[in-house]
Design a protein around this motif. Structure first.
Motif, short mmCIF file in Angstrom:
data_model
loop_
_atom_site.label_atom_id
_atom_site.label_comp_id
_atom_site.label_asym_id
_atom_site.label_seq_id
_atom_site.Cartn_x
_atom_site.Cartn_y
_atom_site.Cartn_z
N ALA A 150 0.81 -1.22 0.00
CA ALA A 150 0.00 0.00 0.00
C ALA A 150 0.84 1.27 0.00
O ALA A 150 0.30 2.38 -0.04
CB ALA A 150 -0.93 0.01 1.21
N PHE A 151 2.14 1.15 0.03
CA PHE A 151 3.03 2.31 0.09
C PHE A 151 2.90 3.15 -1.19
O PHE A 151 3.04 2.64 -2.30
CB PHE A 151 4.47 1.83 0.27
CG PHE A 151 5.51 2.92 0.19
CD1 PHE A 151 5.48 3.99 1.07
CD2 PHE A 151 6.51 2.86 -0.76
CE1 PHE A 151 6.43 4.98 1.00
CE2 PHE A 151 7.48 3.84 -0.83
CZ PHE A 151 7.44 4.90 0.06
N ARG A 152 2.64 4.45 -1.04
CA ARG A 152 2.40 5.32 -2.19
C ARG A 152 3.61 6.13 -2.62
O ARG A 152 3.55 6.86 -3.60
CB ARG A 152 1.22 6.25 -1.90
CG ARG A 152 -0.10 5.50 -1.70
CD ARG A 152 -1.26 6.45 -1.60
NE ARG A 152 -2.51 5.71 -1.48
CZ ARG A 152 -3.21 5.25 -2.52
NH1 ARG A 152 -2.77 5.45 -3.75
NH2 ARG A 152 -4.34 4.60 -2.31
N GLY A 153 4.67 6.03 -1.90
CA GLY A 153 5.90 6.68 -2.34
C GLY A 153 6.28 7.90 -1.54
O GLY A 153 5.51 8.43 -0.74
N TYR A 154 7.55 8.35 -1.75
CA TYR A 154 8.11 9.51 -1.09
C TYR A 154 8.59 10.51 -2.14
O TYR A 154 8.99 10.12 -3.24
CB TYR A 154 9.33 9.11 -0.25
CG TYR A 154 9.06 8.44 1.06
CD1 TYR A 154 8.13 8.94 1.96
CD2 TYR A 154 9.80 7.32 1.42
CE1 TYR A 154 7.92 8.33 3.18
CE2 TYR A 154 9.58 6.70 2.65
CZ TYR A 154 8.65 7.21 3.52
OH TYR A 154 8.43 6.60 4.73
N PRO A 155 8.62 11.81 -1.79
CA PRO A 155 9.33 12.76 -2.65
C PRO A 155 10.79 12.35 -2.75
O PRO A 155 11.38 11.91 -1.75
CB PRO A 155 9.16 14.10 -1.91
CG PRO A 155 7.96 13.92 -1.06
CD PRO A 155 7.96 12.47 -0.65
N HIS A 156 11.36 12.48 -3.93
CA HIS A 156 12.74 12.06 -4.13
C HIS A 156 13.72 13.17 -3.78
O HIS A 156 14.65 12.99 -2.99
CB HIS A 156 12.95 11.63 -5.59
CG HIS A 156 14.30 11.08 -5.88
ND1 HIS A 156 15.10 11.58 -6.87
CD2 HIS A 156 15.00 10.07 -5.30
CE1 HIS A 156 16.24 10.89 -6.90
NE2 HIS A 156 16.20 9.99 -5.96
N ILE A 157 13.52 14.36 -4.36
CA ILE A 157 14.38 15.51 -4.13
C ILE A 157 13.50 16.69 -3.74
O ILE A 157 12.51 16.99 -4.40
CB ILE A 157 15.18 15.87 -5.41
CG1 ILE A 157 16.14 14.73 -5.79
CG2 ILE A 157 15.95 17.17 -5.22
CD1 ILE A 157 17.28 14.52 -4.84
N GLU A 158 13.89 17.38 -2.65
CA GLU A 158 13.11 18.53 -2.21
C GLU A 158 13.14 19.62 -3.28
O GLU A 158 14.14 19.83 -3.95
CB GLU A 158 13.68 19.09 -0.90
CG GLU A 158 13.54 18.15 0.29
CD GLU A 158 12.09 17.84 0.62
OE1 GLU A 158 11.25 18.74 0.48
OE2 GLU A 158 11.80 16.70 1.04
#
Length: 342
Positions: A160-168
């Motif tokens: 169910a993990f939808r992801g993280y921002p990669h680079i701010e």
């Protein structure tokens, strides 16, 4: 994990110095920490390592022996003691990080990965590796050996993990999905696929897939033969070096060898207090600094001397005369092109 190599407290202290981890943040054992603090510390170590330890394959081009050794003690001696600024490719950086995590008490194992080729729309054989850390029964994937498109946080092995921002400062994201890959005969067998996308509306692009069972050190040494020795390995043909940068690193001094710039990353506060906001990428005869979704500069090298200078200036790696001579006459050398007179 009886008999698995570990680093001593003195070696861990040197590693913390190498990644510019503030003394107030240092833990030599996570055994008594809560699950939340273990995860926070894991991500802190990950960020410092991504900024301070470059993804690079210089040994395959700037050394007379061209030997890539993934034994923990060799990796420590190559990458950690001052004034080293060296890094390595996937097997090297992730094996070093694996031993550090083991040494401070994390429950961690290594797993094999297959890299995806966009050109052929296929996955290769096992030629990459990742670390999987177990915290209170939850599995997290960490990888400090995939370069500028690699994960910047520990990623949970959750469907169910939808992801993280990669680079701010950008809209790029990363995520994990659990699916079979098209090449498999048995489509009931699922693997974890690490994906990346540049924009919110872009398609997800697979980077690599990995399994979630342990690969032994003997397996990692076997995997290492592919990027190191295979005739089809691009690592043998092209020079690469990259590292992440933070929002608190200087921008105005990027061309000033005396005052530093993004290649220095010596200030521990700049790493701890700054979000990852970009990456320096040297590939063949070009160096780019991408920051906040835009290109801050791009340098094209005309000769070897310029590339060697950039490796020193922006990554802090100083190649001695023997190293510099080792690339002469090889396919990866930048050869000055004389103008054609008609």
């Amino acid at each position: 994990m009886a008999g698995r190599p570990r680093y001593s407290r003195s070696q861990l202290e040197q590693f913390f110095n190498r990644i510019a981890l503030p003394e107030s943040e240092r833990l030599y054992s996570v055994a008594s920490q809560s699950a939340g603090k273990k995860l926070d510390y894991l991500n802190l170590l990950l960020k410092h390592a991504l900024v301070r330890i470059p993804f690079e394959n210089l040994t395959q081009h700037y050394s007379w022996h061209r030997t890539v050794n993934v034994q923990p003690q060799h990796l420590f001696n190559k990458i950690v003691p001052q004034p080293s600024r060296r890094g390595g490719y996937c097997m090297e950086n992730n094996s070093l990080f694996h031993t550090v995590l083991l040494s401070i008490g994390y429950d961690v194992f290594m797993a094999g990965a297959r890299v995806y080729s966009k050109e052929s729309d296929r996955y290769g054989g096992f030629s990459h590796c990742v670390n999987i850390v177990i915290i209170e029964g939850m599995h997290w994937m960490v990888d400090i050996g995939f370069g500028a498109n690699g994960p910047t946080k520990a990623l949970p092995l959750l469907v169910a993990f939808r992801g993280y921002p990669h680079i701010e400062g950008t809209s790029s994201h990363t995520r994990l999905v659990r699916e079979p890959i098209p090449q498999q005969v048995d489509q009931t067998q699922k693997v974890w696929i690490y994906q990346h996308r540049q924009q919110a509306e872009s398609e997800w692009v697979p980077m690599y897939c990995f399994v979630d069972y342990e690969f032994l050190p003997e397996d990692i040494r076997g995997l290492n033969l592919s990027p190191w020795k295979s005739p089809s390995s691009w690592f043998r043909q092209k020079v690469v070096a990259s590292r992440f940068t933070t929002a608190r690193e200087a921008e105005g001094a990027v061309r000033d060898a005396d005052t530093g710039g993004p290649g220095s990353a010596t200030d521990s506060a700049a790493i701890s207090g700054g979000d990852l906001d970009g990456a320096l990428i040297l590939f063949e005869d070009t160096l780019k600094w991408r920051r906040g979704g835009s290109t801050k500069f791009e340098i094209k090298f005309e000769n070897e001397a310029q590339r060697v200078d950039a490796i020193k200036r922006y990554f802090g790696i100083e190649l001695d005369e023997e190293d510099r001579e080792a690339i002469r006459g090889t396919v990866s050398e930048i050869k000055h092109q004389a103008p054609i007179i008609s």
